[in-house]
Design a protein around this motif. Structure first.
Motif, PDB file in Angstrom:
ATOM      1  N   LEU A  17       0.816  -1.210   0.000  1.00  0.00           N
ATOM      2  CA  LEU A  17       0.000   0.000   0.000  1.00  0.00           C
ATOM      3  C   LEU A  17       0.851   1.262   0.000  1.00  0.00           C
ATOM      4  O   LEU A  17       0.346   2.353  -0.224  1.00  0.00           O
ATOM      5  N   ALA A  18       2.139   1.128   0.275  1.00  0.00           N
ATOM      6  CA  ALA A  18       3.064   2.260   0.312  1.00  0.00           C
ATOM      7  C   ALA A  18       4.423   1.794  -0.204  1.00  0.00           C
ATOM      8  O   ALA A  18       4.709   0.587  -0.242  1.00  0.00           O
ATOM      9  N   ALA A  19       5.259   2.746  -0.560  1.00  0.00           N
ATOM     10  CA  ALA A  19       6.550   2.413  -1.166  1.00  0.00           C
ATOM     11  C   ALA A  19       7.437   1.583  -0.245  1.00  0.00           C
ATOM     12  O   ALA A  19       8.215   0.743  -0.703  1.00  0.00           O
ATOM     13  N   ASP A  20       7.325   1.783   1.069  1.00  0.00           N
ATOM     14  CA  ASP A  20       8.176   1.062   2.019  1.00  0.00           C
ATOM     15  C   ASP A  20       7.654  -0.320   2.371  1.00  0.00           C
ATOM     16  O   ASP A  20       8.271  -1.027   3.178  1.00  0.00           O
ATOM     17  N   ASP A  21       6.508  -0.718   1.805  1.00  0.00           N
ATOM     18  CA  ASP A  21       5.919  -2.003   2.178  1.00  0.00           C
ATOM     19  C   ASP A  21       6.679  -3.198   1.622  1.00  0.00           C
ATOM     20  O   ASP A  21       6.523  -4.315   2.119  1.00  0.00           O
ATOM     21  N   LYS A  22       7.451  -2.985   0.579  1.00  0.00           N
ATOM     22  CA  LYS A  22       8.241  -4.085   0.011  1.00  0.00           C
ATOM     23  C   LYS A  22       9.645  -4.028   0.597  1.00  0.00           C
ATOM     24  O   LYS A  22      10.380  -3.072   0.381  1.00  0.00           O
ATOM     25  N   LYS A  23       9.998  -5.058   1.343  1.00  0.00           N
ATOM     26  CA  LYS A  23      11.279  -5.060   2.059  1.00  0.00           C
ATOM     27  C   LYS A  23      12.111  -6.272   1.681  1.00  0.00           C
ATOM     28  O   LYS A  23      11.571  -7.353   1.389  1.00  0.00           O
ATOM     29  N   ARG A  24      13.406  -6.077   1.744  1.00  0.00           N
ATOM     30  CA  ARG A  24      14.303  -7.224   1.659  1.00  0.00           C
ATOM     31  C   ARG A  24      13.994  -8.159   2.822  1.00  0.00           C
ATOM     32  O   ARG A  24      13.693  -7.702   3.933  1.00  0.00           O
ATOM     33  N   GLU A  25      14.106  -9.446   2.593  1.00  0.00           N
ATOM     34  CA  GLU A  25      13.780 -10.395   3.649  1.00  0.00           C
ATOM     35  C   GLU A  25      14.743 -10.276   4.826  1.00  0.00           C
ATOM     36  O   GLU A  25      14.338 -10.402   5.985  1.00  0.00           O
ATOM     37  N   ASP A  26      16.032 -10.016   4.544  1.00  0.00           N
ATOM     38  CA  ASP A  26      16.979  -9.877   5.652  1.00  0.00           C
ATOM     39  C   ASP A  26      16.669  -8.635   6.486  1.00  0.00           C
ATOM     40  O   ASP A  26      16.778  -8.659   7.717  1.00  0.00           O
ATOM     41  N   VAL A  27      16.265  -7.557   5.840  1.00  0.00           N
ATOM     42  CA  VAL A  27      15.883  -6.344   6.569  1.00  0.00           C
ATOM     43  C   VAL A  27      14.657  -6.612   7.436  1.00  0.00           C
ATOM     44  O   VAL A  27      14.602  -6.224   8.610  1.00  0.00           O
ATOM     45  N   PHE A  28      13.665  -7.296   6.855  1.00  0.00           N
ATOM     46  CA  PHE A  28      12.457  -7.598   7.630  1.00  0.00           C
ATOM     47  C   PHE A  28      12.775  -8.501   8.811  1.00  0.00           C
ATOM     48  O   PHE A  28      12.213  -8.336   9.904  1.00  0.00           O
ATOM     49  N   ASN A  29      13.655  -9.465   8.619  1.00  0.00           N
ATOM     50  CA  ASN A  29      14.008 -10.361   9.723  1.00  0.00           C
ATOM     51  C   ASN A  29      14.598  -9.587  10.898  1.00  0.00           C
ATOM     52  O   ASN A  29      14.285  -9.849  12.064  1.00  0.00           O
ATOM     53  N   CYS A  30      15.461  -8.622  10.591  1.00  0.00           N
ATOM     54  CA  CYS A  30      16.044  -7.806  11.658  1.00  0.00           C
ATOM     55  C   CYS A  30      14.970  -6.940  12.322  1.00  0.00           C
ATOM     56  O   CYS A  30      14.955  -6.782  13.551  1.00  0.00           O
ATOM     57  N   LYS A  31      14.072  -6.402  11.512  1.00  0.00           N
ATOM     58  CA  LYS A  31      13.009  -5.562  12.057  1.00  0.00           C
ATOM     59  C   LYS A  31      12.076  -6.363  12.960  1.00  0.00           C
ATOM     60  O   LYS A  31      11.782  -5.947  14.087  1.00  0.00           O
ATOM     61  N   THR A  32      11.622  -7.522  12.477  1.00  0.00           N
ATOM     62  CA  THR A  32      10.657  -8.293  13.269  1.00  0.00           C
ATOM     63  C   THR A  32      11.294  -8.831  14.538  1.00  0.00           C
ATOM     64  O   THR A  32      10.612  -8.979  15.567  1.00  0.00           O
ATOM     65  N   TYR A  33      12.601  -9.108  14.519  1.00  0.00           N
ATOM     66  CA  TYR A  33      13.274  -9.514  15.763  1.00  0.00           C
ATOM     67  C   TYR A  33      13.242  -8.369  16.773  1.00  0.00           C
ATOM     68  O   TYR A  33      12.967  -8.584  17.955  1.00  0.00           O
ATOM     69  N   CYS A  34      13.525  -7.161  16.305  1.00  0.00           N
ATOM     70  CA  CYS A  34      13.534  -6.008  17.215  1.00  0.00           C
ATOM     71  C   CYS A  34      12.161  -5.773  17.836  1.00  0.00           C
ATOM     72  O   CYS A  34      12.061  -5.340  18.986  1.00  0.00           O
ATOM     73  N   PHE A  35      11.100  -6.070  17.091  1.00  0.00           N
ATOM     74  CA  PHE A  35       9.744  -5.896  17.615  1.00  0.00           C
ATOM     75  C   PHE A  35       9.193  -7.198  18.206  1.00  0.00           C
ATOM     76  O   PHE A  35       7.977  -7.399  18.247  1.00  0.00           O
ATOM     77  N   SER A  36      10.097  -8.061  18.660  1.00  0.00           N
ATOM     78  CA  SER A  36       9.703  -9.310  19.340  1.00  0.00           C
ATOM     79  C   SER A  36       8.784 -10.163  18.486  1.00  0.00           C
ATOM     80  O   SER A  36       7.854 -10.800  18.992  1.00  0.00           O
TER      81      SER A  36
END
Length: 591
Positions: A271-290
């Motif tokens: 729905l927004a330009a930032d919604d498509k993420k590299r999988e490695d970036v998302f993995n780091c993000k989701t770890y930070c948000f438990s």
């Protein structure tokens, strides 16, 4: 929770509503998200033909370009090969689209599902490009020339083409040959669509979507879910535009779809330009948000990328997602789903209303009886989605898994180990992955001036701060290893017998490692200064060496190269951390 559109009853009583069955249809394929089919208009249930004998596969070699577990037999010919094909969907701006093509070849069988390649018409692709708005990424939407689809979508797309072209349905017609034992999926788009925000309570606004479909008005609204403690959910009510319709002895008029038809109710992501993420970036993000951002992610058709509609600073759905209906749909707790996630040819994830049809008529009729949508303008039904087996670890964490308690405890006991692996994976990241993660942390997760420092301003959540700091320290260790490897490669080149530098794989891959290390150091220092209610625990050199040793052991166990493996050939260094994690996750609750 079943099909919000199918009014089904298998009994042949005179006063019983039966499911329209011109097309009896579909399923999906390799990921959490599938693919879609075409459009439709209800017709009679007569003349359901048996499949011709030539539709069965015969012996031949499978297409070699298809990776994965594909059977090594393929038909010399298939009834659908060479047939014209069409696919409809509604884009993120609410505009209906269609693309044409033909079934190019039968590819093979993966996980028991027949696969086909569809080749889209060049003229149709150009017309879409000319008449479409730009994507949410600011660029024109891109549709591949050839796409691999499942059998249900192949049958549905060919049936859609015949409907669109009003072709004569002779003995060779796809529709005439679409028997009840064939899987099929046909995407229906509304004739009209209207979206608005309505007041919910306490100044909160939620979306409301109205669709006009085949003389019916369907209104989708957001209200308190019927599932206890589940928050908000999505409900649908229906009314008819048909005038002078008297109620029959069978009861009030109902809205229904044919078997296999799915109604496109909107785009889930991106729905927004930032919604498509590299999988490695998302993995780091989701770890930070438990791990809680897992709730709002879907796989993307592009390798190593996924869709994520959570806010990068809070981990909750971002404002744009909150203005769209799909994110409010809850997951079913009864096992029957009325919403399905499907990809369009542009790669976007849609939510579709209906029942998937896998070629099992009796199961379809049974499921359809669970959701009958009366067109009285009053009766409301909550609609539900099912994310499948791979989502079980999230259900367990959130407390609504149906697995036996003992199994759930096994998964919960391993949760910390699995999360730890997200951290250990960083120590095998290639330089571009490392740079992308550092940039995300610096500009999105922890942007300048978002949090206060020295006890002033906005305080960062202590768990988020500690996990981000843990990841950032791993970034530093990995960056140092890459720089060490670069130095070793230079030394080996200088020591070559002929004095010339030996050509070796450059682990930096063009990344300025000096600048990257400065950015990592600045990130760690800024994290240490952020206002937080909890003091930072010390991180000693001994603790760092312990982390490195643990990572070495972990990657060795997973069959990966050592952290010094960048000196090896490029092909030797490549690995797929996420596949290993996924496999481990699957087995954790099946054991």
């Amino acid at each position: 929770n079943a099909n919000a559109n199918a009014n089904a009853n298998a009994n042949a009583n005179a006063n019983t509503n039966t499911v329209p069955t011109e097309v009896n249809v579909l399923r999906r394929i390799v990921s959490k998200v599938g693919r879609s089919a075409a459009s439709s208009v209800p017709t009679s249930t007569a003349g359901i033909a048996k499949p011709p004998p030539e539709t069965g596969p015969t012996a031949m070699q499978a297409d070699p370009k298809v990776s994965g577990a594909v059977d090594a037999t393929t038909p010399l010919s298939h009834f659908l090969v060479g047939r014209q094909y069409a696919f409809e969907w509604t884009d993120v701006w609410g505009e209906n689209k269609i693309i044409y093509g033909k079934i190019l070849r039968w590819v093979g069988i993966a996980e028991g599902i027949h696969l086909f390649d569809v080749k889209y018409s060049e003229a149709s692709r150009k017309a879409l490009l000319l008449m479409s708005k730009k994507s949410v990424f600011g660029s024109p939407p891109i549709i591949p020339e050839i796409e691999t689809i499942q059998e249900d979508q192949a049958w549905g797309g060919c049936a859609c083409f015949e409907r669109k072209m009003l072709l004569h349905r002779g003995p060779d017609s796809v529709i005439r040959n679409l028997s009840r034992d064939k899987p099929c999926k046909i995407v229906i788009v509304p004739e009209m669509r209207y979206e608005k925000l309505v007041d919910f309570n306490n100044g909160i606004q939620v979306p409301e979507v109205t669709l006009i479909v085949r003389g019916f008005k369907l209104v989708f609204s957001v209200k308190k879910s019927t599932i206890p403690n589940a928050g908000l959910g999505v409900f649908v009510r229906c009314s008819s535009f048909r005038s002078n319709q008297k109620e029959s002895s069978a009861g009030p008029e109902v809205f229904e779809l044919m078997a296999g038809e799915l109604l496109d109710i909107g785009v889930y992501a991106p729905l927004a330009a930032d919604d498509k993420k590299r999988e490695d970036v998302f993995n780091c993000k989701t770890y930070c948000f438990s791990m809680r951002t897992e709730h709002y992610s879907f796989e993307s058709p592009d390798d190593d990328y996924l869709f994520d509609i959570s806010d990068d600073q809070t981990g909750e759905p971002h404002e744009t997602a909150r203005r769209h209906l799909p994110m409010y749909v809850n997951e079913t707790t009864t096992g029957t789903e009325s919403i399905h996630a499907e990809n369009d040819p542009e790669g976007n994830v849609h939510y579709m209303l209906g029942l998937q049809y896998s070629g099992d008529w009796s199961t379809y009729v049974k499921d359809a009886e669970n959701f009958i949508l009366q067109a009285d303008g009053k009766t409301e039904k909550e609609i539900f989605v099912d994310y499948g087996k791979d989502y079980e670890h999230v259900r367990i964490r959130e407390g609504y898994s149906k697995l036996p308690h003992k199994r759930q405890q096994v998964v919960l006991g391993r949760a910390a180990k699995h999360q730890r692996e997200f951290v250990l994976d960083v120590l095998e990241y290639q330089a571009p992955s490392l740079a992308a993660c550092v940039e995300f942390f610096s500009t999105k997760l922890l942007p300048e001036n978002y949090y206060g420092e020295g006890g002033q301003g906005t305080h960062i959540d202590p768990e988020l701060r500690d996990r981000a700091l843990q990841m950032s320290r791993m970034f530093r260790i990995r960056g140092e290893r890459i720089i060490e490897t670069m130095a070793k490669n230079r030394e080996l080149g200088a020591e070559s017998q002929d004095g010339s530098e030996v050509k070796r794989y450059d682990p930096s891959e063009g990344i300025d490692m000096g600048s990257l290390m400065k950015e990592i150091t600045g990130l760690i220092e800024r994290l240490s200064r952020l206002s937080c209610s909890r003091p930072i625990q010390p991180y000693t050199k001994e603790m760092e060496m312990k982390d490195i040793a643990e990572a070495e052991e972990y990657h060795k166990k997973e069959g990966r190269d050592s952290l010094d493996g960048d000196i090896l050939d490029h092909s030797d260094i490549d690995s797929d951390d996420n596949d290993a994690n996924a496999a481990d996750s699957d087995s954790s609750y099946e054991e």
